[in-house]
Scaffold this motif. Structure first.
Motif, PDB file in Angstrom:
ATOM      1  N   GLY A  35     -17.315   7.772 -12.733  1.00  0.00           N
ATOM      2  CA  GLY A  35     -17.020   7.375 -14.107  1.00  0.00           C
ATOM      3  C   GLY A  35     -15.963   8.233 -14.783  1.00  0.00           C
ATOM      4  O   GLY A  35     -15.812   8.187 -16.000  1.00  0.00           O
ATOM      5  N   GLN A  36     -15.208   8.984 -14.013  1.00  0.00           N
ATOM      6  CA  GLN A  36     -14.159   9.855 -14.544  1.00  0.00           C
ATOM      7  C   GLN A  36     -12.823   9.121 -14.457  1.00  0.00           C
ATOM      8  O   GLN A  36     -11.975   9.413 -13.621  1.00  0.00           O
ATOM      9  N   TYR A  37     -12.647   8.163 -15.345  1.00  0.00           N
ATOM     10  CA  TYR A  37     -11.516   7.241 -15.252  1.00  0.00           C
ATOM     11  C   TYR A  37     -10.174   7.914 -15.556  1.00  0.00           C
ATOM     12  O   TYR A  37      -9.173   7.585 -14.932  1.00  0.00           O
ATOM     13  N   LYS A  38     -10.154   8.841 -16.481  1.00  0.00           N
ATOM     14  CA  LYS A  38      -8.911   9.551 -16.798  1.00  0.00           C
ATOM     15  C   LYS A  38      -8.453  10.379 -15.595  1.00  0.00           C
ATOM     16  O   LYS A  38      -7.277  10.384 -15.233  1.00  0.00           O
ATOM     17  N   GLU A  39      -9.403  11.079 -14.973  1.00  0.00           N
ATOM     18  CA  GLU A  39      -9.076  11.867 -13.779  1.00  0.00           C
ATOM     19  C   GLU A  39      -8.614  10.954 -12.643  1.00  0.00           C
ATOM     20  O   GLU A  39      -7.646  11.257 -11.944  1.00  0.00           O
ATOM     21  N   ALA A  40      -9.299   9.836 -12.471  1.00  0.00           N
ATOM     22  CA  ALA A  40      -8.913   8.881 -11.426  1.00  0.00           C
ATOM     23  C   ALA A  40      -7.496   8.380 -11.674  1.00  0.00           C
ATOM     24  O   ALA A  40      -6.703   8.264 -10.731  1.00  0.00           O
ATOM     25  N   GLU A  41      -7.171   8.108 -12.928  1.00  0.00           N
ATOM     26  CA  GLU A  41      -5.828   7.645 -13.275  1.00  0.00           C
ATOM     27  C   GLU A  41      -4.782   8.643 -12.794  1.00  0.00           C
ATOM     28  O   GLU A  41      -3.785   8.264 -12.165  1.00  0.00           O
ATOM     29  N   GLY A  42      -5.010   9.906 -13.040  1.00  0.00           N
ATOM     30  CA  GLY A  42      -4.075  10.946 -12.598  1.00  0.00           C
ATOM     31  C   GLY A  42      -3.957  11.020 -11.083  1.00  0.00           C
ATOM     32  O   GLY A  42      -2.853  11.192 -10.541  1.00  0.00           O
ATOM     33  N   LYS A  43      -5.072  10.861 -10.386  1.00  0.00           N
ATOM     34  CA  LYS A  43      -5.057  10.918  -8.919  1.00  0.00           C
ATOM     35  C   LYS A  43      -4.279   9.743  -8.337  1.00  0.00           C
ATOM     36  O   LYS A  43      -3.514   9.897  -7.387  1.00  0.00           O
ATOM     37  N   TYR A  44      -4.480   8.564  -8.916  1.00  0.00           N
ATOM     38  CA  TYR A  44      -3.739   7.392  -8.424  1.00  0.00           C
ATOM     39  C   TYR A  44      -2.251   7.510  -8.739  1.00  0.00           C
ATOM     40  O   TYR A  44      -1.411   7.085  -7.942  1.00  0.00           O
ATOM     41  N   GLU A  45      -1.920   8.096  -9.879  1.00  0.00           N
ATOM     42  CA  GLU A  45      -0.498   8.323 -10.196  1.00  0.00           C
ATOM     43  C   GLU A  45       0.120   9.286  -9.181  1.00  0.00           C
ATOM     44  O   GLU A  45       1.258   9.085  -8.742  1.00  0.00           O
ATOM     45  N   ASP A  46      -0.650  10.319  -8.795  1.00  0.00           N
ATOM     46  CA  ASP A  46      -0.177  11.242  -7.751  1.00  0.00           C
ATOM     47  C   ASP A  46       0.018  10.506  -6.430  1.00  0.00           C
ATOM     48  O   ASP A  46       0.989  10.753  -5.713  1.00  0.00           O
ATOM     49  N   ALA A  47      -0.902   9.603  -6.118  1.00  0.00           N
ATOM     50  CA  ALA A  47      -0.796   8.835  -4.869  1.00  0.00           C
ATOM     51  C   ALA A  47       0.462   7.971  -4.869  1.00  0.00           C
ATOM     52  O   ALA A  47       1.141   7.845  -3.850  1.00  0.00           O
ATOM     53  N   ILE A  48       0.783   7.400  -6.025  1.00  0.00           N
ATOM     54  CA  ILE A  48       1.984   6.570  -6.129  1.00  0.00           C
ATOM     55  C   ILE A  48       3.243   7.405  -5.945  1.00  0.00           C
ATOM     56  O   ILE A  48       4.205   6.958  -5.327  1.00  0.00           O
ATOM     57  N   LYS A  49       3.227   8.642  -6.444  1.00  0.00           N
ATOM     58  CA  LYS A  49       4.381   9.527  -6.251  1.00  0.00           C
ATOM     59  C   LYS A  49       4.625   9.790  -4.768  1.00  0.00           C
ATOM     60  O   LYS A  49       5.768   9.939  -4.341  1.00  0.00           O
ATOM     61  N   LYS A  50       3.546   9.818  -3.980  1.00  0.00           N
ATOM     62  CA  LYS A  50       3.684  10.042  -2.536  1.00  0.00           C
ATOM     63  C   LYS A  50       4.082   8.779  -1.792  1.00  0.00           C
ATOM     64  O   LYS A  50       4.730   8.849  -0.757  1.00  0.00           O
ATOM     65  N   ASP A  51       3.635   7.621  -2.302  1.00  0.00           N
ATOM     66  CA  ASP A  51       3.931   6.352  -1.631  1.00  0.00           C
ATOM     67  C   ASP A  51       4.077   5.255  -2.677  1.00  0.00           C
ATOM     68  O   ASP A  51       3.084   4.697  -3.130  1.00  0.00           O
ATOM     69  N   ARG A  52       5.306   4.964  -3.037  1.00  0.00           N
ATOM     70  CA  ARG A  52       5.572   3.968  -4.081  1.00  0.00           C
ATOM     71  C   ARG A  52       5.312   2.531  -3.625  1.00  0.00           C
ATOM     72  O   ARG A  52       5.417   1.611  -4.417  1.00  0.00           O
ATOM     73  N   ASN A  53       4.961   2.346  -2.361  1.00  0.00           N
ATOM     74  CA  ASN A  53       4.677   1.005  -1.830  1.00  0.00           C
ATOM     75  C   ASN A  53       3.203   0.794  -1.533  1.00  0.00           C
ATOM     76  O   ASN A  53       2.846  -0.112  -0.791  1.00  0.00           O
ATOM     77  N   SER A  54       2.337   1.600  -2.122  1.00  0.00           N
ATOM     78  CA  SER A  54       0.912   1.514  -1.866  1.00  0.00           C
ATOM     79  C   SER A  54       0.255   0.513  -2.819  1.00  0.00           C
ATOM     80  O   SER A  54       0.070   0.791  -4.003  1.00  0.00           O
ATOM     81  N   VAL A  55      -0.094  -0.634  -2.277  1.00  0.00           N
ATOM     82  CA  VAL A  55      -0.784  -1.668  -3.060  1.00  0.00           C
ATOM     83  C   VAL A  55      -2.076  -1.091  -3.630  1.00  0.00           C
ATOM     84  O   VAL A  55      -2.393  -1.277  -4.807  1.00  0.00           O
ATOM     85  N   GLU A  56      -2.819  -0.390  -2.793  1.00  0.00           N
ATOM     86  CA  GLU A  56      -4.108   0.166  -3.198  1.00  0.00           C
ATOM     87  C   GLU A  56      -3.962   1.133  -4.374  1.00  0.00           C
ATOM     88  O   GLU A  56      -4.779   1.110  -5.294  1.00  0.00           O
TER      89      GLU A  56
END
Length: 156
Positions: A35-56
């Motif tokens: 239920g830590q949605y703000k933290e999850a948002e940051g983690k997914y943004e970091d994931a996108i920085k590593k792979d801008r083509n990640s659908v997930e």
């Protein structure tokens, strides 16, 4: 027997490699589960920085933003995820959540269109059918309490 072992090892390594290559997705998923949605948002943004083509990553970022009622941002990330996949099952799921997001933004026509697209790709999805058909059957259009309840339960 040896072939099965080799295939199993290959699949296992592929899963481990995916998480090692982009741990932001795994960490974001863990934060979402807690239920830590703000933290999850940051983690997914970091994931996108590593792979801008990640659908997930884009899809999950949209989900984290939806849970925080950041509907416009969620919509943009769902659209980004749609543009990156050719998989009909993924597209159906994304359109489903896009429909929910449009509804929350009171873009009822956009919501109907997103649900239609989801149904075209996955016509056996009963949940999408209910979301799309219920307002029509009631003759009230969007806004019924029952539809609101269904929406609260169906962000994948």
């Amino acid at each position: 027997m040896r072939q099965i072992l080799v295939i199993s090892l290959f699949l296992y390594c592929g899963v481990v490699f995916a998480y090692k290559a982009n741990p932001g997705i795994r960490e974001g998923n863990e934060a979402m589960e807690n239920g830590q949605y703000k933290e999850a948002e940051g983690k997914y943004e970091d994931a996108i920085k590593k792979d801008r083509n990640s659908v997930e990553s884009y899809y999950n970022l949209g989900n984290a933003q939806y849970k925080q009622e950041k509907y416009e941002e969620a919509m943009l990330n769902y659209k980004s995820a749609l543009s990156l996949t050719n998989d009909n099952q993924q597209k159906s799921t994304i359109y489903h959540n896009l429909g929910n997001t449009c509804y929350k933004l009171e873009d009822y026509q956009g919501s109907v269109e997103a649900y239609k697209n989801a149904l075209r790709l996955n016509p056996k999805d009963e949940e999408i059918c209910l979301l799309y058909i219920l307002p029509e059957k009631q003759g009230k259009g969007f806004g019924s309490e029952l539809l609101e309840l269904a929406l609260s339960r169906c962000v994948n």
